[in-house]
Each structure stands twice: as C-alpha cells, then as structure tokens.
Scaffold this motif. Sequence first.
Motif, PDB file in Angstrom:
ATOM      1  N   ASP A   1       0.826  -1.208   0.000  1.00  0.00           N
ATOM      2  CA  ASP A   1       0.000   0.000   0.000  1.00  0.00           C
ATOM      3  C   ASP A   1       0.860   1.257   0.000  1.00  0.00           C
ATOM      4  O   ASP A   1       0.509   2.254  -0.638  1.00  0.00           O
TER       5      ASP A   1
ATOM      6  N   ASP B   1       0.210   6.838   3.424  1.00  0.00           N
ATOM      7  CA  ASP B   1       0.086   5.601   4.197  1.00  0.00           C
ATOM      8  C   ASP B   1       0.746   5.633   5.577  1.00  0.00           C
ATOM      9  O   ASP B   1       1.217   4.611   6.050  1.00  0.00           O
TER      10      ASP B   1
ATOM     11  N   HIS C   1      -4.893   6.361   5.837  1.00  0.00           N
ATOM     12  CA  HIS C   1      -6.087   5.668   6.328  1.00  0.00           C
ATOM     13  C   HIS C   1      -5.870   5.092   7.736  1.00  0.00           C
ATOM     14  O   HIS C   1      -6.441   4.056   8.078  1.00  0.00           O
ATOM     15  N   HIS C   2      -5.017   5.740   8.537  1.00  0.00           N
ATOM     16  CA  HIS C   2      -4.842   5.335   9.939  1.00  0.00           C
ATOM     17  C   HIS C   2      -5.561   6.328  10.854  1.00  0.00           C
ATOM     18  O   HIS C   2      -5.721   7.488  10.501  1.00  0.00           O
TER      19      HIS C   2
ATOM     20  N   ALA D   1      -4.448   3.326   1.707  1.00  0.00           N
ATOM     21  CA  ALA D   1      -4.091   4.663   1.210  1.00  0.00           C
ATOM     22  C   ALA D   1      -4.221   4.681  -0.311  1.00  0.00           C
ATOM     23  O   ALA D   1      -4.471   5.727  -0.915  1.00  0.00           O
TER      24      ALA D   1
ATOM     25  N   ASP E   1      -3.323  -4.621   1.063  1.00  0.00           N
ATOM     26  CA  ASP E   1      -3.896  -4.233   2.363  1.00  0.00           C
ATOM     27  C   ASP E   1      -5.185  -4.994   2.673  1.00  0.00           C
ATOM     28  O   ASP E   1      -5.550  -5.137   3.841  1.00  0.00           O
TER      29      ASP E   1
HETATM   30 MN    MN Z   1      -1.940   0.949   4.280  1.00  0.00          MN
END
Ligand code: MN
Length: 345
Positions: free
Chosen positions: A35, A99, A125-126, A145, A177
């Motif tokens: 990713d 990411d 995307h965290h 991401a 992912d």
């Molecule tokens: Mn990722």
Amino acid sequence: MLTKFISDKDAEAFLRLIDENENIVMTCHVRPDGDALGSTLGFYHLLMRMGKNAKVVIPDKAPKSLAFVPGAKELVAYSQYKEFAETLIQNADLIICCDFNKASRLDQLADIILNASCKKVLVDHHLDPDNFTDLTFSFDKMSSASELTFRLIAAMGLLEMMDKDCATAICTGIVTDTRNLSVNCEYSDLYIIMYELIKKGVDKRRIVKEALETKTYNSVKLCAYAMSEKLTIFEQHQGAVIVLDKSELDRFNYEKGDSEGLVNQALEIKGITYSFFLREDPDCIKVSARSVNNFPVNQICEDLFNGGGHIQAAGGEFYGTLEECQKILINAMPNYDKYLTHKHK
Ligand code: MN
Ligand code: 5GP
C-alpha cells in the motif's frame, strides 16, 4: 457513483497545489508494503503523465516481492542514497505523504521531511493523524491509502490521466492491504474502484501472484520452521505468538519480506482471535499483529510497542531483548481478554 468523502473545497485545494508546483515528492512509511508503494507510485505515474517532475523518496528499500510494481526501479531509498534523497526533498515544492499518520513512521527521513519548507499533503487511512501537513486527507474506514489515492484522483477530475501503470500501482495497494479483497473491504465502493482499475487494463491475477503468492524457497522454509517450531498458543486468551531470533533468521538467509504473511498463517488456526509475530531485526524487535472479530491489536501495539495501525492489522517496534519483548506481551495478555467477544469451542 462513489460515496463522497472528499469535499470539493479540499479536492480543489489539492489540485491547485499540484497545478502550481513542478517538483513533487511522494514519501511513505519505513519498511514499505504494497500500500505504501501503491499510493506513492500511483501519484508518481499520474504526475509524470501530467508533465510534473515527480519522485518517490522512501526511508528504506522496498522488498524484492514488490519489484514488479511499475515504477519500483525509480524509488529513491534514503538508506541507500542519502545525499540524493536529501537534495530531492530540499528541492521539492510539494510533498505528498502516503500511508502513515505520524512523522516518526518516516524513521530517518522524519526530520528531513518535517524541516522541508514546502507545502505537504497527507494521504492516509490510519486513526488520529498528527498535524504535520498543510492539507490532510485521512479516512480510517478506507481499505488502503491506495484506495484514497484513487478517490483523490477521481475527485480532482483526473481519472482520464490515470494510465495502466498508475492503476496497477493503486490496485497493488488495495490487493495487499485487503489480502486480495478478504479483509477490510465489505463495502460496495471498493468493487466499483476495482472495476474502474480493471477497465484501465490492470492484470489483477498477476498482482496477486507477485505480491501475495510468490515466495523464495528460503522464505517458505523459514515460515514452515516458524509455524512448526516457534509458535506458541495461549488458548485461554485465544492468542498465538511466533518468535524468530537473529540466529534463526540467519540460518534461512533471511531477506526483507521473507516473513510476510507468517502472522496471518497463525490466525488461520481454529480458536485463535489474534496473532503476534516478534522478529529480532538488527535495530529493534519488529512486532507484527493480526486479529479477527474486532480484537484491537492496534491498542496492544500502541500500549506495549510504540506502535499502532488498524484494529485487525497493526505493528510496532520494541527496543530491548527478544525475551523481554515476549515476556511483556505474554504478561499483558489477560488485560485484553475483555475484548474477546467470541467463545471458541
Ligand atoms: Mn496501508
Ligand atoms: P505489518 O505487520 O504488515 O508490518 O504492518 C501492518 C500494519 O500495522 C501497517 O499497515 C501499519 O498500519 C501498522 N504498523 C506496522 N508497524 C508499525 C509501527 O512500527 N508503528 C506503527 N505506528 N504502526 C505500524
């Protein structure tokens, strides 16, 4: 057709930054995965097509298993080419961070990126990103991401500029992912995106084969050894722990990426809700964790191992001996029993 996550105002702001700047650097977290490369190289191909001077500068080298991703040869690893990487970052007019949610995930590149005077954009995307960029796109419900990269390209009205290489990079990030669309992908939008990527000519079978189904003989032997000799089951906690020390890694001529997937294998065991893999790397003990049934391994990694990640896929780093790391994890297991929602019989 896609659910709208990105506001027109933010998409316009990002497009303006791209339009106004020439030298654009993408970067991602240390020990890059599919990713991290999918999102950075996705932007790379898009921007090159738009006539920009695009570069991808990453903290350390990518694993060989990802060498097939278009553009992988153009990656500049700081660990290998320090001066060149620094010059590229200093000359950048715009940096796109992909990411990761905390600058510390850039490892040795962290200060260099933080000190760069140009504008920065986060594509991640965290959960709970740090506030280190001028424009932040952060959606923790997204699979990857790379999915967000696709959505941003679409929201900026640049889908026409997406070529097969760009689509292949993005598809690699989504496929890795989500482990080939098996986790974190229970929503229809993602399949609409996959449809669009395949229409661009992406060979998904090849991506799955290269990224998830190809291992060296040494890697297969290392994983078989680990599963057979180095796995401990903690039945009452529904946990599994795999440990590999340096001498064992050396015995199987360990190379970056060789233990990929090992932590998932332990999760296949009936009755297991979460698995941990502890690996003695030269600089730290690398911790990898996976779970099912919403068991928060990211919480454990954050509490014990200076880490984090997603609820079902997380990791961290421990500075101490392998034995200490193991002990800390095992002693803490009872504290997390409260998150076990499924009884296994
Ligand atoms: Mn990722
Ligand atoms: P892996 O186990 O494949 O190395 O990592 C799985 C996920 O855990 C990554 O996508 C990332 O979100 C998170 N992760 C892995 N290592 C670390 C780490 O050292 N620190 C933090 N904060 N997250 C990590």
